[in-house]
Design an enzyme around this catalytic site. Sequence first.
Site, PDB file in Angstrom:
ATOM      1  CG  ASP A 343      -1.807   1.157   1.344  1.00 51.52           C
ATOM      2  OD1 ASP A 343      -2.699   1.296   0.496  1.00 51.52           O
ATOM      3  OD2 ASP A 343      -1.631   1.953   2.297  1.00 51.52           O
ATOM      4  CD  GLU A 379      -2.283   2.197  -3.419  1.00 47.80           C
ATOM      5  OE1 GLU A 379      -3.487   2.379  -3.681  1.00 47.80           O
ATOM      6  OE2 GLU A 379      -1.823   2.272  -2.264  1.00 47.80           O
TER       7      GLU A 379
END
Length: 706
Positions: A343, A379
Site C-alpha cells: 500500500d 501501489e
Amino acid sequence: MIAVDDGVPAPLGAHFDGRGVNFALFSEHATAVDICLFEPGERHETRTVRLPCRTDDVWHGYLRGVLPGQLYGYRVHGPWDPGNGHRFNPSKLLLDPYAREIRGKIRWHDALYGHRRGGREDRIDRRDSAVYMPRCVVTAPEVPNLALDPVRRPLADTVVYEAHVKALTRTHPAIPEPERGTYAALAHPAIIEHLVKLGVTALELLPIQGFVDDRFLVDKGLVNFWGYQPLSYFAPDPRYLGEGGLGSLKAAIRELNAAGIETWLDVVYNHTAEGDHTGPTLAFRGIDNASYYKLDPADRHRNIDCTGCGNTFDVSHPRVMQLVLDSLRHWVTAYGIAGFRFDLASSLGRSPLAFSPQAAFFQAVAQDPVLARVKMVAEPWDIGEGGYQLGGYPRGWSEWNDQFRDATRGFWKGDSGTLAKVTQGLTGSREVFAPSRRSPLASVNFIASHDGFTLADTVAYEAKHNEANGEDNRDGHGHNVSRNYGVEGDTDNPAVLSLRARQKRNMLATVMLAQGVPMLLMGDERSRSQGGNNNAYAQDNPTSWMDWSTDPDPALSGFVSNLLALRRSQPALRRRRFFTGTLIDPDQPLRDVHWLAPEGTEMGESHWSDDGLQAFGMQIGNDGEPGDRLLMLFNAGEGACTFHLDPVVGGPWWPVFDTGEPEGASPPDAPAYASGAAVPLAGRTVLVLTAAGAGAGIRAGWASGR
C-alpha cells in the site's frame, strides 16, 4: 518462579527457548525499558521487570520461567520533549512491534494519548493506559513446515483475485456459522471450489496484519473494515481468528496451496495507526518516535505525512527497515505467503524524502534470499511530493496500473481520445515499464479494486454515494470514469440492464486479454454492488460482504471462467516480452502486433490521431512462435460495424470468444472467416478469433470442464 538474566539482543521480540523467554526491543533514545507481565483478565500488570541490558540500542533481558501464552507489554522511559521528536511516557502500555500474537483490542479513552488530549500538546498525560490496551502474547517457537511452501506459480500464468477475509466468507451458506468471516473459512471447500472454477491463481487478501479501528469511526458506530490502520506487523489480526487461533490461517493457506492457489497479502508499511502528532501512543510513538517516523526537519514535533494518515513510517532508518524486512520474511516462512501488495509503496522508496528506485529498501529486498523469490507488487504512489511513480519502480517489482483502469473504463463508456491509451494497456504498457528494463509482467491490470467502484457500480453510477460513511459524502474520490446508461443505480429497465451486462463483459475481456498480470476484484464475477459507495472502508455489513444468496447476472461467473480458460490456452496472451512492432517475416508485412482499421488496412497515423475512432483490430502472436496467433476485434461504438480482414493477417479465422454471448464462448457452429472476409461486429463488443482448427480445440476444452 521467574529469574532475570541479561539475555541477548537478537532476535528482536519475545522468543521462548524451552526454559524461558528472551525479550529484545530496539529504542535508540530510551533511558530504560520495562517488560510488564499480565495474567488473563487482569486490568494491570502483575509483575514489572526492568530489562537489564542495552546492546547497540537494543534493550534485552531473559526471563527464566516465563512460558508461551504469557501476556505482556512494554513501558519505555525517556525524555518527554515533543519539540525534538521525543514522546516517551512510561504511563502508557505499549505493544511489542515484533509480537507474533495480539489478544484483545483497543478501547478508546483519552488515557491512550501521551499528552493531555484537547489541551496543550506539551503537557504529558500520566494516566495509566493499560486497561484500555490489548496484550501481546508469547508464542511457541515456529517450526518450519514444508507443507506451507507456496505454489510459486510463474507471474506470466498468474491471475489475482483481490478479496477481504470476512467479506468473502461472511454469508456463504455452506460455511458453518462459527467459521464465517474467519481465516478458517478461506479453506472451506465451497470457497476454494469457487476460486478454482473461476481460474484465479492468487488470492490477495486485504490487510490482515493487526490493525486498529479509528476512534472517529468507533464514535460513529463504524469500524475500519479494510484494515489500513496497522499496529502489529507480525501478528494476524485477532478479529478473524475464530476458534482455530493462529493455526487456522496456516491451515487455510495450506489448503489453498493444495488447490494451486497462492496467497498474497496487502501490507501497509507506509504509516501506522498512531496518526499525526496529536494521535495516541500505542507502540512506535512511545518506543522511539524519532526513529520510527519521518519528522519535519523544520518542526520536529510534527510528522511528515506522505500518506494522508498523519504519519510516515521511516523505512530509511536501518532498524525500521529491519523490522519491515523481518516482518515480510516472517509471513513467508511462518505462513507460506507467496506475494505482497504494498500500500502506498512510494513512501518505502523515500530516502529520506525524495523517491528513488535505488532506495535501500528496494536493494535490500532484491538481495534477500527469502524475499527475492516472492512476488512484489507496488501501489506506485503516495500523496507526498513526487509520489506518483507508475513505471518508476526497479526490476523485480510489478505495479498496479491505474492508467490501464481509467483508459479501459473511458474507452468503453465512449470517451474520445482513449484509443491510444487502451491499446497501450493491451500491449502491456511498454511506454510505462520498458524504460525501467522490465517486461509486460510489471503491469498489474485491473478494472476495479477495493478502492473505488465495483465493476457493477462502474456501469450503474456516475457519482459516488458514500453517505453511510458519515462524512456527508465528502470522502472517496470523484474521478470514477463511470457511466450509468440512463438510470443512476438500480433499475428494472431490461434495455439498461442488458447494456450494463454487455459493458461489464467488455471491460473484463479487456483486462484478461491484455498483456501483463490481470486482477479481479472479489464479487465482480457475481456483479457485486456497493450501492455506489466508492470508499466502503468503514462498512462491515452487506454493503461490503459478498452476497452468496442472489446473483443478479448468473451467467457472469461462467463468462469469467471461460475468459480465463481462453487466457490459459493461448500463450500469446501471456508473453514475457514486449511487442516491438517488427515484421514477423521479412518477406511479409505482418507485424508481431498488427493493428487493423475496420476498413481492412493497417492502422496509420490518421487512425491513431482520430479521437473519435472507437473500433480497431489487434492481431498478436506468441513470443518466438509466430504461428500461434490471435485476432481480437474491439468495437466500443453504439452501432455495429464491419471489419474487413486485411489479407496480410491471413486466414481462416475461427471465432472463439464473443462478449455478446452471456458466457462468452462463441457458438460451436460459428463459421470461420477467410482471408479478406468481412466480419460483422455488433456495437459494444469484443470478438476473439484464432487460427483455423484451434477454435474447436478451445471450445472442447471448455466443454470438458477446463
